[in-house]
Design a protein around this motif. Sequence first.
Motif, PDB file in Angstrom:
ATOM      1  N   ALA A  71       7.229   2.646  13.443  1.00 42.36           N
ATOM      2  CA  ALA A  71       5.832   2.359  13.646  1.00 42.36           C
ATOM      3  C   ALA A  71       6.501   1.063  12.319  1.00 42.36           C
ATOM      4  O   ALA A  71       5.097  -0.006  12.609  1.00 42.36           O
ATOM      5  CB  ALA A  71       4.952   2.391  13.279  1.00 42.36           C
ATOM      6  N   ARG A  72       6.968   1.086  11.529  1.00 44.95           N
ATOM      7  CA  ARG A  72       7.195  -0.097  10.349  1.00 44.95           C
ATOM      8  C   ARG A  72       7.314  -1.118  11.126  1.00 44.95           C
ATOM      9  O   ARG A  72       7.610  -2.245  10.454  1.00 44.95           O
ATOM     10  CB  ARG A  72       7.762   0.192   9.254  1.00 44.95           C
ATOM     11  N   VAL A  75       4.311  -2.469  16.830  1.00 45.31           N
ATOM     12  CA  VAL A  75       2.799  -2.106  16.729  1.00 45.31           C
ATOM     13  C   VAL A  75       2.642  -2.156  18.499  1.00 45.31           C
ATOM     14  O   VAL A  75       2.942  -2.689  18.955  1.00 45.31           O
ATOM     15  CB  VAL A  75       1.572  -3.040  16.534  1.00 45.31           C
ATOM     16  N   GLN A  76       1.890  -0.485  18.962  1.00 41.72           N
ATOM     17  CA  GLN A  76       1.701  -0.508  19.805  1.00 41.72           C
ATOM     18  C   GLN A  76       0.096   0.042  19.808  1.00 41.72           C
ATOM     19  O   GLN A  76      -0.325  -0.068  20.669  1.00 41.72           O
ATOM     20  CB  GLN A  76       2.084   1.598  20.579  1.00 41.72           C
ATOM     21  N   GLY A  78      -3.776  -0.280  17.893  1.00 46.73           N
ATOM     22  CA  GLY A  78      -4.414  -0.615  16.479  1.00 46.73           C
ATOM     23  C   GLY A  78      -5.545   0.848  16.534  1.00 46.73           C
ATOM     24  O   GLY A  78      -5.954   0.491  17.828  1.00 46.73           O
ATOM     25  N   ASN A 105      -2.384  -7.042   7.012  1.00 46.31           N
ATOM     26  CA  ASN A 105      -3.127  -9.134   7.662  1.00 46.31           C
ATOM     27  C   ASN A 105      -4.186  -9.192   7.023  1.00 46.31           C
ATOM     28  O   ASN A 105      -4.713  -7.754   5.509  1.00 46.31           O
ATOM     29  CB  ASN A 105      -3.844  -8.049   8.868  1.00 46.31           C
ATOM     30  N   ALA A 119      -1.402   0.260   6.217  1.00 44.74           N
ATOM     31  CA  ALA A 119      -0.437   1.226   7.694  1.00 44.74           C
ATOM     32  C   ALA A 119       0.172   1.730   5.939  1.00 44.74           C
ATOM     33  O   ALA A 119       0.257   1.433   4.946  1.00 44.74           O
ATOM     34  CB  ALA A 119       1.030  -0.035   7.455  1.00 44.74           C
ATOM     35  N   GLY A 123       4.040   3.265   8.351  1.00 41.78           N
ATOM     36  CA  GLY A 123       3.560   2.412   9.192  1.00 41.78           C
ATOM     37  C   GLY A 123       2.874   2.014  10.115  1.00 41.78           C
ATOM     38  O   GLY A 123       2.451   0.827  10.565  1.00 41.78           O
ATOM     39  N   HIS A 124       1.855   3.283  10.066  1.00 39.00           N
ATOM     40  CA  HIS A 124       1.045   2.914  11.287  1.00 39.00           C
ATOM     41  C   HIS A 124      -0.599   2.710  10.830  1.00 39.00           C
ATOM     42  O   HIS A 124      -0.326   2.818   9.950  1.00 39.00           O
ATOM     43  CB  HIS A 124       0.574   4.687  11.564  1.00 39.00           C
ATOM     44  N   MET A 125      -0.417   2.009  11.383  1.00 38.92           N
ATOM     45  CA  MET A 125      -1.698   0.804  10.908  1.00 38.92           C
ATOM     46  C   MET A 125      -3.482   1.106  11.923  1.00 38.92           C
ATOM     47  O   MET A 125      -3.678   1.866  12.538  1.00 38.92           O
ATOM     48  CB  MET A 125      -1.647  -0.447  11.870  1.00 38.92           C
TER      49      MET A 125
END
Length: 147
Positions: A71-72, A75-76, A78, A105, A119, A123-125
């Motif tokens: 995930a870093r 992006v799959q 949001g 962002n 994140a 890395g999960h946003m």
Amino acid sequence: MSNQTPKMMFVNLPVRDLPASIAFYEAVGAVRNDDFADGSAQMMSFSDTIHAMLLTRERFATFTERPIADAREVVQMGLCLTEDSREAVDAVMARALAAGGTEPNPVQDHGFMYGRGFADPDGHMWDFCWMDVMAAIEANRAATVAA
């Protein structure tokens, strides 16, 4: 629909360092639920119906034969949770940044809607937003008419 039991959301996240991820999510306001936890998983609750399941990458791999994305780098999806005010959005962000998250962002400020996102260390946003729902509906109607 009001007589039905509310649906629950469990977001399953693969993590590299389970203790560090638990500490991060506690810092941003999630509450640990040890009813659903072991050495490879930890349930973190944002509300009575919204939960993140932090799973070691090895445990997560038992749910799928597909490769687990980093995930870093990609992006799959949001994820967005609401807050009661702009100040509450900023407070969540301050806690996330202090706990090692990043803000990838720019701030989104549309007057009737204000949002920021972080994140986590994997890395999960996650986005957090405040919205004046009626003003947002009116803005959408005006945009639709103009189009």
